[in-house]
Design an enzyme around this catalytic site. Structure first.
Site, PDB file in Angstrom:
ATOM      1  CG  LEU A   1      41.348  39.083  35.523  1.00 42.69           C
ATOM      2  CD1 LEU A   1      40.160  39.628  34.734  1.00 42.69           C
ATOM      3  CD2 LEU A   1      42.643  39.435  34.812  1.00 42.69           C
ATOM      4  CG  ASP A   2      45.255  42.436  40.638  1.00 39.53           C
ATOM      5  OD1 ASP A   2      45.509  41.340  41.174  1.00 39.53           O
ATOM      6  OD2 ASP A   2      46.102  43.160  40.103  1.00 39.53           O
TER       7      ASP A   2
END
Length: 313
Positions: free
Chosen positions: A135-136
């Site tokens: 995930l960012d």
């Protein structure tokens, strides 16, 4: 001492390359990993070392000694983890916004990986400490980790085969009239290598979305990934001219709706990350084959944003 796995090459695989036969005989390991072990002499066929391209005749005795792959150089750190599911094979962690997943340039400590290695030192022997996807930094939500080489390999394969359902919730700019599907290939931005963009020669990328709630100038949506390209949701909605609220990279200039209250203006200006949360993971357990369906509510700042948008509406 590492347990040796043994098997006999089935007659129906006669004439097949050894590396291909091994992938069918030992599906818990990836073909590339088996090939590396074969080249390292950790796999014997009838007591000798064969080459990956050698053809099997059927009936050969194969002995595999799985090798540890200490590819992780990060140091364990006592970072608080919100574990929403865990057993001996895998775990699911609810990552907060602002936490980097993997160490990198400028982020060698204080990452999710550092925390995972402290939680379970055995993850050091797995690729990327068992992390199956990412995930960012400023995206919150559920992230899947395999705790054994077998489960990590199987989960990675399931992700590639689209057997893991990933749902996000997001707030985008503009009012969507309904749900839909975005099918646009994504590649590196030609002018900025740190960004992604829709490119005709990019990798296939498909995003499905439905409307949860509409506001005066924004929409709360449920998003399901069919593929998992870097920044996929952010890029796709920016391409459709409905960038995610707060996105510092793809969001463009902040647009304030006419007649917005002071509370809404303050909320929009202070929300400085993409309004995106990985809310649900659903898949078949790689070992027990039981259904796993894990969910996590958005964090407090996301919920507070929704409350202000509702009051304004």
């Amino acid at each position: 001492m590492t347990e040796i796995l043994s098997g006999t090459v089935p007659d129906e695989l006669a004439g097949v390359r050894l590396d291909q036969a091994l992938a069918q005989m030992f599906p818990q390991f990836s073909r590339s990993r088996l090939k590396n072990w074969l080249l390292a002499g950790a796999i014997l066929v009838d007591g000798s070392v064969w080459k990956p391209r050698d053809a099997v005749g059927g009936g050969e005795q194969v002995d595999v000694r799985p090798q540890e792959e200490p590819a992780v150089t990060s140091e364990p750190e006592p970072i608080a983890l919100d574990l929403v599911y865990e057993d001996e094979h895998l775990l699911v962690v609810n990552k907060p916004a602002g936490l980097v997943v993997h160490p990198g340039a400028g982020n060698t400590r204080g990452t999710l990986m550092n925390g995972l290695l402290h939680h379970d030192p055995g993850l050091e022997s797995l690729p990327r400490a068992g992390i199956v996807h990412r995930l960012d930094k400023d995206t919150s939500g559920l992230l899947l980790v395999g705790k054994t080489l077998e489960s990590h390999t199987q989960l990675t394969r399931m992700l590639a085969d689209r057997e893991i359902s990933r749902h996000y919730v997001a707030v985008c700019n503009g009012v969507l009239t309904g749900g839909g599907r975005i099918d646009e290939p994504i590649g590196r931005h030609p002018g900025d290598r740190t960004r992604m963009s829709v490119q005709h020669n990019g990798r296939p990328a498909v995003t499905h979305y439905t409307v949860i709630e509409r506001f005066r100038a924004h929409t709360f949506i449920d998003v399901k990934l069919e593929t998992g390209r870097t920044h996929q949701i952010r890029v796709h909605f920016a391409y459709r001219r409905h960038p995610l609220l707060g996105d510092p990279v793809y969001g463009g200039r902040l647009a304030l709706p006419s007649g917005a209250s002071d509370a809404l203006i303050d909320a929009l200006r202070s929300f400085r990350r993409q309004a995106l949360h990985a809310a649900r993971l659903a898949f078949e357990h790689p070992v027990s084959c039981e259904a796993v369906d894990v969910r996590a509510e958005p964090p407090d700042d996301f919920l507070a944003l929704l409350d202000v948008l509702r009051e304004d509406a």
